[in-house]
Design an enzyme around this catalytic site. Structure first.
Site, PDB file in Angstrom:
ATOM      1  N   LYS A   1       1.460   4.316  -3.271  1.00 30.34           N
ATOM      2  CA  LYS A   1       1.392   5.249  -3.079  1.00 30.34           C
ATOM      3  C   LYS A   1       2.501   5.989  -3.634  1.00 30.34           C
ATOM      4  O   LYS A   1       2.571   7.191  -3.904  1.00 30.34           O
ATOM      5  CB  LYS A   1       0.787   5.743  -1.790  1.00 30.34           C
ATOM      6  CG  LYS A   1      -0.570   5.019  -1.360  1.00 30.34           C
ATOM      7  CD  LYS A   1      -1.388   5.417  -2.070  1.00 30.34           C
ATOM      8  CE  LYS A   1      -3.408   4.979  -2.381  1.00 30.34           C
ATOM      9  NZ  LYS A   1      -4.540   5.406  -2.608  1.00 30.34           N
TER      10      LYS A   1
ATOM     11  N   TYR B   1       0.834  -1.274  -0.117  1.00 31.95           N
ATOM     12  CA  TYR B   1      -0.071  -0.012  -0.302  1.00 31.95           C
ATOM     13  C   TYR B   1       0.805   1.212   0.342  1.00 31.95           C
ATOM     14  O   TYR B   1       0.577   2.203  -0.435  1.00 31.95           O
ATOM     15  CB  TYR B   1      -0.991  -0.475   1.400  1.00 31.95           C
ATOM     16  CG  TYR B   1      -1.472   0.972   1.276  1.00 31.95           C
ATOM     17  CD1 TYR B   1      -2.938   0.698   0.606  1.00 31.95           C
ATOM     18  CD2 TYR B   1      -1.480   2.255   2.002  1.00 31.95           C
ATOM     19  CE1 TYR B   1      -3.029   2.390   0.691  1.00 31.95           C
ATOM     20  CE2 TYR B   1      -2.715   3.001   1.819  1.00 31.95           C
ATOM     21  CZ  TYR B   1      -3.387   3.670   1.113  1.00 31.95           C
ATOM     22  OH  TYR B   1      -4.739   4.394   0.900  1.00 31.95           O
TER      23      TYR B   1
END
Length: 229
Positions: free
Chosen positions: A137, A133
């Site tokens: 990003k 994650y």
């Protein structure tokens, strides 16, 4: 961060991911301002429900984004709230949406007139992270910096507080564990989605000479509680 009024004339904007939790709050915040001459919702399908039907919706295929430049034509400002979860899309699907769709859309938007791009990233974003994650990003952030917008605003919110329409058991469990902490330290690791939306709008209405700005969770709270004069 000082908030100053701007005499900039109204500009046209687009929103990617308007149907999500952040996107819905952002649409409310953008609609409440008179600084935007045109609000265009861009997504993979048309949403046949209020309040989305009040706005022009342009349907695109993110897999063939280069064929949809006209959807972004002359839209000066773009908000990107695209995102999914690993649980919903799998690891590859998550990366495709949260990185590829974001970056590829940004490139096409830039080619067709977008000057200011606003991206919802995440607290902890780091392209060198071992956590999928945060790494995804972070990679999106790094690649967006290379697109060359006149101005790039990257928001790094903590845990998003909202009443989700879709079931996310892990998030509900995490929220239960975090509740005592968020009560004592509200700006530390979480933020309501309406605060994030308000901070995004206030940022774009504030002139800046900074080409790339990163707004962390605490700053999001500050912006959301600071009125523009």
């Amino acid at each position: 961060m000082a908030m100053e009024a701007t005499d900039k004339p109204p500009c046209s904007v687009f929103i990617l991911g308007a149907s999500g939790e952040v996107g819905q709050e952002l649409l409310k915040a953008v609609s409440a301002e008179d600084k935007f001459s045109e609000i265009i919702l861009i997504g993979r399908r048309k949403i046949e429900e209020e309040p989305f039907t009040k706005y022009e919706q342009r349907v695109i295929d993110f897999e063939k984004i280069e064929d949809y430049g006209s959807a972004f034509q002359d839209l000066e400002m773009g908000f990107c709230c695209l995102g999914t979860t690993k649980g919903k899309a799998g690891a590859d699907g998550f990366f495709k949406v949260d990185h590829d769709y974001v970056v590829n859309s940004a490139k096409v938007a830039k080619q067709h007139g977008c000057k200011h791009f606003i991206f919802v990233s995440s607290s902890g974003a780091n392209h060198k992270s071992k956590i999928l994650y945060h790494k995804t990003k972070g990679l999106a952030e790094e690649d967006l910096k290379e697109v060359g917008f006149d101005r790039l605003s990257i928001f790094r919110p903590g845990f998003l507080l909202c009443n989700r329409r879709e079931s996310r058991p892990l998030e509900r469990a995490a929220l239960t564990v975090m509740k005592p902490i968020t009560s004592l330290f509200p700006t530390l690791m979480s933020v309501p989605t309406n605060y994030l939306a308000k901070a995004m709008v206030k940022t774009v209405l504030t002139p800046s000479t900074v080409k790339v700005e990163i707004i962390e969770n605490k700053a999001i709270h500050t912006l959301a509680n600071h009125d523009v004069e």
